[in-house]
Design a protein around this motif. Structure first.
Motif, PDB file in Angstrom:
ATOM      1  N   GLY A   1       0.762  -1.247   0.000  1.00 12.82           N
ATOM      2  CA  GLY A   1       0.000   0.000   0.000  1.00 12.82           C
ATOM      3  C   GLY A   1       0.792   1.297   0.000  1.00 12.82           C
ATOM      4  N   SER A   2       1.977   1.279  -0.586  1.00 14.16           N
ATOM      5  CA  SER A   2       2.708   2.539  -0.756  1.00 14.16           C
ATOM      6  C   SER A   2       3.704   2.383  -1.893  1.00 14.16           C
ATOM      7  CB  SER A   2       3.443   2.946   0.521  1.00 14.16           C
ATOM      8  OG  SER A   2       4.696   2.282   0.603  1.00 14.16           O
ATOM      9  N   ILE A   3       4.285   3.500  -2.289  1.00 15.89           N
ATOM     10  CA  ILE A   3       5.288   3.505  -3.375  1.00 15.89           C
ATOM     11  C   ILE A   3       6.419   2.518  -3.089  1.00 15.89           C
ATOM     12  CG2 ILE A   3       6.542   5.456  -2.342  1.00 15.89           C
ATOM     13  CD1 ILE A   3       7.095   6.474  -5.222  1.00 15.89           C
ATOM     14  N   LYS A   4       6.626   2.201  -1.791  1.00 15.03           N
ATOM     15  CA  LYS A   4       7.704   1.280  -1.414  1.00 15.03           C
ATOM     16  C   LYS A   4       7.454  -0.146  -1.912  1.00 15.03           C
ATOM     17  CE  LYS A   4       9.769   4.463   1.131  1.00 15.03           C
ATOM     18  NZ  LYS A   4       8.705   5.446   1.325  1.00 15.03           N
ATOM     19  N   ALA A   5       6.213  -0.417  -2.331  1.00 18.34           N
ATOM     20  CA  ALA A   5       5.946  -1.740  -2.901  1.00 18.34           C
ATOM     21  C   ALA A   5       6.639  -1.872  -4.265  1.00 18.34           C
ATOM     22  CB  ALA A   5       4.444  -1.980  -3.042  1.00 18.34           C
TER      23      ALA A   5
ATOM     24  N   VAL B   1       6.006  14.534  -7.200  1.00 18.19           N
ATOM     25  CA  VAL B   1       6.195  13.339  -6.380  1.00 18.19           C
ATOM     26  C   VAL B   1       6.712  13.698  -4.987  1.00 18.19           C
ATOM     27  CG1 VAL B   1       7.033  10.972  -6.449  1.00 18.19           C
ATOM     28  CG2 VAL B   1       7.024  12.306  -8.549  1.00 18.19           C
ATOM     29  N   PRO B   2       6.003  13.245  -3.938  1.00 19.45           N
ATOM     30  CA  PRO B   2       6.473  13.469  -2.570  1.00 19.45           C
ATOM     31  C   PRO B   2       7.864  12.875  -2.373  1.00 19.45           C
ATOM     32  CG  PRO B   2       4.220  12.662  -2.558  1.00 19.45           C
ATOM     33  CD  PRO B   2       4.719  12.528  -3.961  1.00 19.45           C
ATOM     34  N   CYS B   3       8.730  13.611  -1.710  1.00 23.55           N
ATOM     35  CA  CYS B   3      10.124  13.189  -1.592  1.00 23.55           C
ATOM     36  C   CYS B   3      10.586  13.138  -0.143  1.00 23.55           C
ATOM     37  CB  CYS B   3      11.005  14.156  -2.381  1.00 23.55           C
ATOM     38  SG  CYS B   3      12.747  13.720  -2.396  1.00 23.55           S
ATOM     39  N   GLY B   4      11.154  11.990   0.244  1.00 20.18           N
ATOM     40  CA  GLY B   4      11.785  11.845   1.547  1.00 20.18           C
ATOM     41  C   GLY B   4      13.283  11.866   1.330  1.00 20.18           C
ATOM     42  N   VAL B   5      13.898  10.670   1.359  1.00 22.43           N
ATOM     43  CA  VAL B   5      15.341  10.595   1.118  1.00 22.43           C
ATOM     44  C   VAL B   5      15.642  10.712  -0.376  1.00 22.43           C
ATOM     45  CG1 VAL B   5      15.489   8.075   0.951  1.00 22.43           C
ATOM     46  CG2 VAL B   5      17.430   9.370   1.880  1.00 22.43           C
TER      47      VAL B   5
ATOM     48  N   GLY C   1      12.573   6.844  -3.944  1.00 25.38           N
ATOM     49  CA  GLY C   1      11.283   6.590  -4.597  1.00 25.38           C
ATOM     50  C   GLY C   1      10.989   7.612  -5.679  1.00 25.38           C
ATOM     51  N   PRO C   2      10.877   8.880  -5.302  1.00 27.72           N
ATOM     52  CA  PRO C   2      10.581   9.894  -6.313  1.00 27.72           C
ATOM     53  C   PRO C   2      11.685  10.015  -7.358  1.00 27.72           C
ATOM     54  CG  PRO C   2      11.136  10.915  -4.220  1.00 27.72           C
ATOM     55  CD  PRO C   2      10.952   9.457  -3.954  1.00 27.72           C
ATOM     56  N   GLY C   3      12.940   9.840  -6.920  1.00 26.29           N
ATOM     57  CA  GLY C   3      14.053   9.919  -7.871  1.00 26.29           C
ATOM     58  C   GLY C   3      13.947   8.819  -8.921  1.00 26.29           C
TER      59      GLY C   3
ATOM     60  N   ALA D   1       3.956  13.964   8.031  1.00 24.51           N
ATOM     61  CA  ALA D   1       3.969  13.224   6.769  1.00 24.51           C
ATOM     62  C   ALA D   1       4.927  12.048   6.857  1.00 24.51           C
ATOM     63  CB  ALA D   1       4.360  14.161   5.631  1.00 24.51           C
ATOM     64  N   ASP D   2       4.401  10.857   7.147  1.00 25.22           N
ATOM     65  CA  ASP D   2       5.200   9.630   7.230  1.00 25.22           C
ATOM     66  C   ASP D   2       6.003   9.466   5.954  1.00 25.22           C
ATOM     67  OD1 ASP D   2       3.459   9.234   9.319  1.00 25.22           O
ATOM     68  OD2 ASP D   2       3.334   7.071   8.960  1.00 25.22           O
ATOM     69  N   GLY D   3       7.225   9.051   6.107  1.00 22.93           N
ATOM     70  CA  GLY D   3       8.026   8.783   4.917  1.00 22.93           C
ATOM     71  C   GLY D   3       8.760  10.016   4.433  1.00 22.93           C
ATOM     72  N   LEU D   4       8.321  11.191   4.873  1.00 20.04           N
ATOM     73  CA  LEU D   4       8.978  12.418   4.413  1.00 20.04           C
ATOM     74  C   LEU D   4       9.808  13.080   5.509  1.00 20.04           C
ATOM     75  CD1 LEU D   4       6.134  14.039   2.256  1.00 20.04           C
ATOM     76  CD2 LEU D   4       7.684  12.177   1.691  1.00 20.04           C
ATOM     77  N   ALA D   5       9.776  12.524   6.716  1.00 13.44           N
ATOM     78  CA  ALA D   5      10.537  13.096   7.833  1.00 13.44           C
ATOM     79  C   ALA D   5      12.002  12.706   7.702  1.00 13.44           C
ATOM     80  CB  ALA D   5       9.965  12.610   9.160  1.00 13.44           C
TER      81      ALA D   5
ATOM     82  N   LEU E   1      -5.978   8.971   1.372  1.00 10.93           N
ATOM     83  CA  LEU E   1      -4.516   8.859   1.319  1.00 10.93           C
ATOM     84  C   LEU E   1      -3.926   9.206   2.671  1.00 10.93           C
ATOM     85  CD1 LEU E   1      -3.814  10.764  -2.030  1.00 10.93           C
ATOM     86  CD2 LEU E   1      -4.159   8.304  -1.726  1.00 10.93           C
ATOM     87  N   GLU E   2      -2.628   8.891   2.864  1.00 13.25           N
ATOM     88  CA  GLU E   2      -1.971   9.379   4.068  1.00 13.25           C
ATOM     89  C   GLU E   2      -1.392  10.769   3.764  1.00 13.25           C
ATOM     90  OE1 GLU E   2       0.817   5.700   3.893  1.00 13.25           O
ATOM     91  OE2 GLU E   2       1.960   7.175   5.011  1.00 13.25           O
ATOM     92  N   PRO E   3      -1.162  11.581   4.810  1.00  9.82           N
ATOM     93  CA  PRO E   3      -0.819  12.993   4.590  1.00  9.82           C
ATOM     94  C   PRO E   3       0.329  13.214   3.595  1.00  9.82           C
ATOM     95  CG  PRO E   3      -1.182  12.599   6.918  1.00  9.82           C
ATOM     96  CD  PRO E   3      -1.277  11.269   6.249  1.00  9.82           C
ATOM     97  N   SER E   4       1.400  12.423   3.722  1.00  8.38           N
ATOM     98  CA  SER E   4       2.546  12.622   2.830  1.00  8.38           C
ATOM     99  C   SER E   4       2.151  12.505   1.363  1.00  8.38           C
ATOM    100  CB  SER E   4       3.638  11.609   3.154  1.00  8.38           C
ATOM    101  OG  SER E   4       3.091  10.342   3.370  1.00  8.38           O
ATOM    102  N   ALA E   5       1.181  11.646   1.082  1.00  2.37           N
ATOM    103  CA  ALA E   5       0.788  11.386  -0.301  1.00  2.37           C
ATOM    104  C   ALA E   5       0.098  12.587  -0.939  1.00  2.37           C
ATOM    105  CB  ALA E   5      -0.117  10.158  -0.366  1.00  2.37           C
TER     106      ALA E   5
HETATM  107  C1  PLP Z   1       8.872   6.713   1.338  1.00  2.00           C
HETATM  108  C2  PLP Z   1       7.756   7.530   0.976  1.00  2.00           C
HETATM  109  C3  PLP Z   1       7.915   8.648   0.160  1.00  2.00           C
HETATM  110  C4  PLP Z   1       9.239   9.140  -0.371  1.00  2.00           C
HETATM  111  O1  PLP Z   1      10.145   8.182  -0.840  1.00  2.00           O
HETATM  112  P1  PLP Z   1      11.705   8.385  -0.572  1.00  2.00           P
HETATM  113  O2  PLP Z   1      12.345   7.284  -1.317  1.00  2.00           O
HETATM  114  O3  PLP Z   1      11.941   8.301   0.899  1.00  2.00           O
HETATM  115  O4  PLP Z   1      12.048   9.743  -1.087  1.00  2.00           O
HETATM  116  C5  PLP Z   1       6.788   9.367  -0.134  1.00  2.00           C
HETATM  117  N1  PLP Z   1       5.571   9.036   0.343  1.00  2.00           N
HETATM  118  C6  PLP Z   1       5.385   7.955   1.116  1.00  2.00           C
HETATM  119  C7  PLP Z   1       4.015   7.630   1.599  1.00  2.00           C
HETATM  120  C8  PLP Z   1       6.471   7.174   1.458  1.00  2.00           C
HETATM  121  O5  PLP Z   1       6.286   6.112   2.254  1.00  2.00           O
END
Ligand code: PLP
Length: 441
Positions: free
Chosen positions: A106-110, A267-271, A274-276, A328-332, A374-378
């Motif tokens: 259920g997230s881009i991490k899949a 695209v939401p970006c954390g590290v 995923g978005p890269g 925003a989970d995943g973006l901290a 969606l979850e907030p980060s999305a």
């Molecule tokens: C991990 C994640 C992101 C960002 O991906 P990164 O690879 O960390 O930049 C965005 N949104 C959600 C919901 C995530 O779990």
């Protein structure tokens, strides 16, 4: 330090747009890039080899033949609501890519997370002589493979969603698996992982520390594969396959993408992995017709800081006084991936940041107009089309790119990165907070 005025805005926690002055035309950008289309195709082929296995191991993927993919949806009611709410006119048509609804986790991490586990399993199985490329990968369901994989372990540091993907997939194959979770990870994610037999180690500190600790513990063990969210090319390529699938979806839905029908992707970006990876794939597939933006919370806009200063992973948002705290989970994430920042610099149109309050308001708006949860980060990506319509720096970008005339034919694609696994009561709290934020404004 480059772009001091951007750094000042970030420091003041202002919502900021950074247009990337180092973006190059596609042909030039590709010339200096260590990764190519061939790498994306290789990842795609690997996922196809695993598809028959996945269809059996995770029956929810059976309808798509074991291919883990998400729907692409037009959201015209949301577009109209954003136009009204922000008193603007979003050009073209607004779409959402629902990675929030990817099967299994259920997230881009899949995409990236599961891909890296599968590649690790394949490498081990090839080396053992028990599997060949041409085999039907459903043999991996046999106990002898679980026995093989149980001799190895997989470890990862995560704010939550990557841990879910790696944990669920690794445990299914039979690996021993440890997830190092940062303090902001949700209780329900830890619980779910433990219920699948995953070893969850909790840290009182943020994401970078959880990753560093995980990396250190894994280093001494040759039977442990550490999924390195800050540096992994494998993760990155797993994400990039999304672009090949998207191309097919555009064709099926008869959505043209070319010089006179540009596509804007937010695209939401954390590290950054995923978005890269997603944006890398999109630029490889659609070239100069694609304009990609990273979206980040004002308190954790590490990629914007890294790209604007040119310091990449050598700077941390805490270095300029930010607290790296966001709902925003995943973006901290306080420090961006140096690998992603450097590889993506010639490809990216820019980055922007938005407040948590705005993410929650957008969350409620999307529920009200489209009934999508969606979850907030999305929701970070959802502000991009509004900025494109209103922000002066964005207008200047359009002018410089010479695409003003094509804007009316554009596709505005918001990448929704997570949300489907969020328990209903948590989802309701998110929604109520969103309603509250809307009332305040
Ligand atoms: C991990 C994640 C992101 C960002 O991906 P990164 O690879 O960390 O930049 C965005 N949104 C959600 C919901 C995530 O779990």
């Amino acid at each position: 330090m480059k772009n001091p005025e951007i750094v000042q805005k970030i420091r003041r926690l202002e919502e900021t747009v950074f247009i990337n002055p180092s973006k190059l035309p596609e042909s030039e950008a590709e010339r200096g890039c260590p990764l190519t289309m061939r790498d994306i195709e290789d990842a795609d082929e690997r996922l196809r080899r695993f598809a028959p296995y996945l269809a059996e191991a995770f029956p929810e993927t059976a309808p798509s033949g074991g291919i883990i993919e998400s729907p692409l949806r037009e959201i015209s009611a949301m577009q109209a609501e954003l136009d009204r709410e922000y008193d603007c006119r979003i050009p073209g048509k607004l779409y959402v890519k629902l990675d929030s609804h990817l099967p299994i986790s259920g997230s881009i991490k899949a995409r990236g997370g599961i891909y890296e586990v599968l590649k690790t399993a394949e490498d081990i199985a090839f080396e053992s002589g028990m599997l060949k490329k041409e085999d039907d990968y459903r043999v991996l369901l046999e106990p002898r493979f679980r026995e093989l994989f149980s001799r190895y372990s997989i470890a990862v540091g995560s704010t939550g969603n990557l841990g879910l993907s790696i944990g669920i997939m690794s445990a299914k194959l039979g690996f021993r698996v440890t997830v190092h979770m940062s303090a902001d990870a949700r209780e329900w994610k830890k619980k779910l992982l433990r219920s699948r037999g995953v070893n969850v180690v909790e840290y009182a500190s943020d994401y970078s520390i959880a990753v560093a600790e995980g990396r250190k513990k894994a280093e001494g063990d040759p039977y442990c594969h550490f999924v390195d969210d800050e540096n992994s090319k494998t993760l990155f390529l797993g994400y990039s396959v999304a672009a090949l699938r998207l191309k097919k979806q555009f064709e099926e839905q008869k959505i043209p993408v070319d010089a006179s029908h540009p596509i804007f992707v937010y695209v939401p970006c954390g590290v950054g992995g995923g978005p890269g990876g997603v944006c890398f794939g999109i630029k490889q597939v659609f070239g100069d017709a694609a304009h990609c933006f990273f979206a980040e919370p004002t308190h954790s806009c590490c990629m914007m800081l890294g790209m604007a200063t040119g310091l990449h992973n050598e700077i941390n948002v805490q270095d300029i006084g930010l607290d790296n705290r966001t709902a925003a989970d995943g973006l901290a994430v306080g420090r961006p991936s140096g690998f992603v920042g450097k590889v993506m610099t010639p490809f990216m149109s820019g980055c922007y940041s938005l407040s948590d309050e705005r993410m929650f308001a957008l969350l409620a708006e999307l529920v009200n107009t489209e009934n999508i949860h969606l979850e907030p980060s999305a929701l970070a990506g959802m502000y991009g089309p509004v900025l494109l319509a209103k922000d002066p720096a964005m207008r200047e970008y359009i002018y410089k790119e010479g695409i003003g005339d094509a804007l009316g034919n554009s596709t505005q694609l918001v990448w929704a990165t997570g949300g489907n696994m969020v328990p209903e009561d948590e989802q309701e709290k998110y929604y109520q907070r969103g309603v509250e934020e809307r009332r305040k404004n």
